[in-house]
Design a protein around this motif. Structure first.
Motif, mmCIF file in Angstrom:
data_model
loop_
_atom_site.group_PDB
_atom_site.id
_atom_site.type_symbol
_atom_site.label_atom_id
_atom_site.label_comp_id
_atom_site.label_asym_id
_atom_site.label_seq_id
_atom_site.Cartn_x
_atom_site.Cartn_y
_atom_site.Cartn_z
ATOM 1 N N THR A 46 -134.663 25.923 -96.822
ATOM 2 C CA THR A 46 -135.848 26.194 -95.996
ATOM 3 C C THR A 46 -135.983 25.115 -94.934
ATOM 4 N N VAL A 47 -136.553 25.490 -93.816
ATOM 5 C CA VAL A 47 -136.710 24.557 -92.690
ATOM 6 C C VAL A 47 -138.041 23.833 -92.816
ATOM 7 N N PRO A 48 -138.057 22.496 -92.780
ATOM 8 C CA PRO A 48 -139.326 21.734 -92.872
ATOM 9 C C PRO A 48 -140.211 22.059 -91.691
ATOM 10 N N GLN A 49 -141.516 21.910 -91.877
ATOM 11 C CA GLN A 49 -142.467 22.240 -90.813
ATOM 12 C C GLN A 49 -142.353 21.311 -89.612
ATOM 13 N N ASN A 50 -142.032 20.011 -89.803
ATOM 14 C CA ASN A 50 -141.967 19.058 -88.706
ATOM 15 C C ASN A 50 -140.601 18.971 -88.075
ATOM 16 N N ALA A 51 -139.665 19.857 -88.565
ATOM 17 C CA ALA A 51 -138.305 19.787 -88.021
ATOM 18 C C ALA A 51 -138.290 20.480 -86.679
ATOM 19 N N GLN A 52 -137.306 20.075 -85.828
ATOM 20 C CA GLN A 52 -137.164 20.657 -84.508
ATOM 21 C C GLN A 52 -136.559 22.037 -84.649
ATOM 22 N N VAL A 53 -137.198 23.028 -84.006
ATOM 23 C CA VAL A 53 -136.739 24.402 -84.113
ATOM 24 C C VAL A 53 -135.574 24.605 -83.161
ATOM 25 N N PRO A 54 -134.458 25.061 -83.618
ATOM 26 C CA PRO A 54 -133.298 25.264 -82.760
ATOM 27 C C PRO A 54 -133.590 26.373 -81.749
ATOM 28 N N SER A 55 -132.705 26.473 -80.779
ATOM 29 C CA SER A 55 -132.853 27.510 -79.749
ATOM 30 C C SER A 55 -132.629 28.876 -80.368
ATOM 31 N N SER A 56 -133.061 29.968 -79.621
ATOM 32 C CA SER A 56 -132.955 31.343 -80.144
ATOM 33 C C SER A 56 -131.525 31.768 -80.357
ATOM 34 N N SER A 57 -130.635 31.432 -79.387
ATOM 35 C CA SER A 57 -129.232 31.841 -79.518
ATOM 36 C C SER A 57 -128.563 31.149 -80.683
ATOM 37 N N PHE A 58 -128.919 29.871 -80.868
ATOM 38 C CA PHE A 58 -128.322 29.140 -81.991
ATOM 39 C C PHE A 58 -128.749 29.746 -83.326
ATOM 40 N N LYS A 59 -130.023 30.163 -83.391
ATOM 41 C CA LYS A 59 -130.526 30.749 -84.646
ATOM 42 C C LYS A 59 -129.851 32.096 -84.915
ATOM 43 N N LEU A 60 -129.641 32.849 -83.824
ATOM 44 C CA LEU A 60 -128.958 34.138 -84.009
ATOM 45 C C LEU A 60 -127.532 33.942 -84.507
ATOM 46 N N LYS A 61 -126.831 32.941 -83.925
ATOM 47 C CA LYS A 61 -125.461 32.652 -84.369
ATOM 48 C C LYS A 61 -125.447 32.224 -85.829
ATOM 49 N N GLU A 108 -132.376 41.682 -98.588
ATOM 50 C CA GLU A 108 -133.389 40.620 -98.677
ATOM 51 C C GLU A 108 -133.096 39.492 -97.705
ATOM 52 N N LYS A 109 -131.828 39.116 -97.564
ATOM 53 C CA LYS A 109 -131.455 38.043 -96.630
ATOM 54 C C LYS A 109 -131.716 38.463 -95.180
ATOM 55 N N LEU A 110 -131.369 39.717 -94.859
ATOM 56 C CA LEU A 110 -131.652 40.199 -93.517
ATOM 57 C C LEU A 110 -133.149 40.190 -93.229
ATOM 58 N N ALA A 111 -133.928 40.593 -94.248
ATOM 59 C CA ALA A 111 -135.384 40.587 -94.070
ATOM 60 C C ALA A 111 -135.902 39.175 -93.874
ATOM 61 N N GLN A 112 -135.369 38.216 -94.639
ATOM 62 C CA GLN A 112 -135.781 36.818 -94.491
ATOM 63 C C GLN A 112 -135.392 36.275 -93.114
ATOM 64 N N ASP A 113 -134.172 36.576 -92.674
ATOM 65 C CA ASP A 113 -133.743 36.104 -91.347
ATOM 66 C C ASP A 113 -134.592 36.713 -90.245
ATOM 67 N N LYS A 114 -134.897 38.003 -90.368
ATOM 68 C CA LYS A 114 -135.726 38.645 -89.353
ATOM 69 C C LYS A 114 -137.124 38.053 -89.338
ATOM 70 N N LEU A 116 -137.893 35.071 -90.215
ATOM 71 C CA LEU A 116 -137.805 33.723 -89.656
ATOM 72 C C LEU A 116 -137.705 33.774 -88.130
ATOM 73 N N ARG A 117 -136.901 34.714 -87.630
ATOM 74 C CA ARG A 117 -136.762 34.837 -86.175
ATOM 75 C C ARG A 117 -138.074 35.256 -85.529
ATOM 76 N N ASP A 118 -138.735 36.237 -86.157
ATOM 77 C CA ASP A 118 -140.008 36.706 -85.599
ATOM 78 C C ASP A 118 -141.047 35.607 -85.611
ATOM 79 N N LYS A 119 -141.030 34.800 -86.671
ATOM 80 C CA LYS A 119 -142.003 33.721 -86.783
ATOM 81 C C LYS A 119 -141.775 32.647 -85.731
ATOM 82 N N ASN A 120 -140.491 32.308 -85.471
ATOM 83 C CA ASN A 120 -140.168 31.254 -84.502
ATOM 84 C C ASN A 120 -140.296 31.740 -83.057
ATOM 85 N N GLN A 121 -139.975 33.051 -82.794
ATOM 86 C CA GLN A 121 -140.009 33.553 -81.433
ATOM 87 C C GLN A 121 -141.389 34.033 -81.020
#
Length: 469
Positions: A7-22, A287-293, A295-300
């Protein structure tokens, strides 16, 4: 191989969108790769099992073909043995007739010999009588010669007393008659002796000739009997060897059948395990796809309300599949249309009306237990199919006579044997209640009727447990 998702810590720097997709794509690829690489060993094992099954099936088919050919040869050998036995029986009967004729001739010969002995004794008596008659005649002629003065002419011219002459003439008349009788009797005796000799010789020659012919005929029959007996013995030995080989082949075929059954069960278990494993992997992937989606929706789209269809992830609940008397009711046409045979337990009706004289599991005299039912019925009664199915066997089988077998699907079979006539062909599709045969006593059955079996996966079971009460 296991993957841990951090899991990603709350104070961690959020990577860019393309990096997260990769990153998500890489993780998804790793999951898919693990899904395909993980069952390689198991798939290889399953493939090997399939090869073993295929090879066993091929070997079993080959053995069945060989066993079928051998049983055909056994049938031919038994037929040849029966013909040879019939020929041997005819030879033995002919020999018996010859022996009886020879015995009758021996009796006739004995009677002829007795007659011959009588003729010989009669000939001795006649010979003695002839000798005596010859002696008497010789003495008479000698006296006549010595008393020549007794001549009739001399006596008449002698001038003696007339009374004496008359007496002497009368005496000489008796002497002449006696002389004539002696000569005639002698001739008759000699003729009888000659006739007796000829009759005795002819009788003896005739009997000797007939006896010689009978002995020659008997010798020929004895040779024929030995030849037939040798042929019967040879065929019996051949039949014994063929039956022994057939028994061995049947054991081999049974072992292969058991192997195929085990392989089928093992492959079914492996298939179910593989299906369950794939379902679990698919669930993890979803379940993993749902979690990734998520996470992406939450960050974007921070601050926005997440939309989408809420699912509880629970699988749909599947409907469970429902798990010496007289036979008076038989299947009706079209019964159980659309129903699987496995659902007909407790609903079936027996295939022919009649008297149920043998039940499953009861002792069969001094032999093995009954593997099915025997229904005693009048010859020619109609036999009905107990359920819909396809004809897979319709011919004569030793010990069962004319037999028809229906395949009802789901590895269920029904068997009808000892029939008078099979009315369907292999490949015909029938419905419940269709007439498929007529009752009889083929196959050597002592009573007229129907022998009926039910089998599942090749194993017999009690038909009465499936019959409607």
């Amino acid at each position: 191989m296991q993957f841990q998702l951090k899991t990603v810590p709350q104070n961690a720097q959020v990577p860019s969108s393309s990096f997260k997709l990769k990153t998500a794509a890489t993780a998804l690829a790793l999951i898919l790769a693990s899904a395909w690489l993980f069952p390689i060993d198991q798939a290889n094992a399953q493939s090997n099992r399939a090869k073993e099954k295929k090879q066993a099936e091929a070997t079993r088919v080959e053995l069945q073909q060989k066993l079928k050919a051998l049983k055909k040869d056994i049938s031919k050998t038994e037929s040849a043995k029966e013909k040879a036995s019939d020929a041997l029986e005819e030879s033995e009967q002919a020999i018996s007739e010859a022996n009886r004729s020879i015995r009758d001739l021996q009796v006739e010969q004995q009677q002829a010999n007795e007659r011959l002995d009588q003729l010989v004794a009669e000939q001795v008596r006649l010979t003695t009588q002839v000798e005596h008659q010859k002696k008497q005649l010789s003495n008479f002629l000698r006296r006549q010669y010595m008393h020549g003065d007794s001549d009739r002419i001399k006596l008449l011219l002698s001038g003696d007393n007339p009374n004496r002459i008359n007496r002497d003439l009368h005496y000489m008349s008796y002497v002449s008659q006696t002389q004539a009788k002696l000569i005639t009797a002698l001739r008759v005796s000699l003729d009888e002796i000659e006739k007796n000799k000829l009759a005795a010789q002819e009788t003896k020659n005739e009997l000797d000739e007939i006896a010689e012919e009978e002995r020659s005929h008997k010798k020929s029959l004895e040779k024929e009997k030995k030849r037939h007996a040798a042929l019967v013995g040879e065929l019996a030995s051949k039949l014994h060897a063929q039956k022994k080989e057939a028994a061995s082949l049947e054991k081999d075929e049974q072992r292969l059948s058991n192997l195929v059954i085990r392989l089928n069960k093992l492959m079914e278990e492996q298939a179910r395990a593989e299906q369950l494993r794939r379902a679990q992997l698919e669930k993890q992937r979803q379940e993993k796809l749902a979690q990734d989606k998520a996470l992406r929706d939450k960050n974007q789209q921070a601050g926005q309300v997440k939309s989408g269809t809420k699912t509880d992830g629970k699988p749909n609940r599947e409907s469970e599949e429902p798990k010496g008397s007289m036979v008076e009711h038989v299947p009706q046409s079209g019964m159980f249309d659309g129903q699987q045979f496995s659902q007909l337990r407790g609903q079936l009706r027996l295939p022919v009306k009649g008297e149920l004289v043998a039940k499953f599991g009861t002792r069969r005299g001094d032999g093995p237990s009954w593997k099915g039912l025997f229904i005693k019925a009048a010859e020619g009664a109609e036999i009905k199919a107990v359920a819909a199915g396809k004809v897979v066997f319709a011919e004569w089988l030793r010990g069962f006579g004319n037999m028809i077998i229906l395949d009802h699907g789901g590895q269920y079979l029904s068997l009808y044997s000892n029939t008078q006539a099979v009315l369907k062909h292999v490949g015909d599709v029938v419905k419940a209640g269709d007439t498929i045969a007529n009752t009889g006593n083929s196959g050597g059955s002592e009573e007229t009727g129907l022998y009926f079996e039910l089998r599942y996966k090749g194993q017999v079971f009690d038909p009465m447990s499936w019959v409607r009460k």
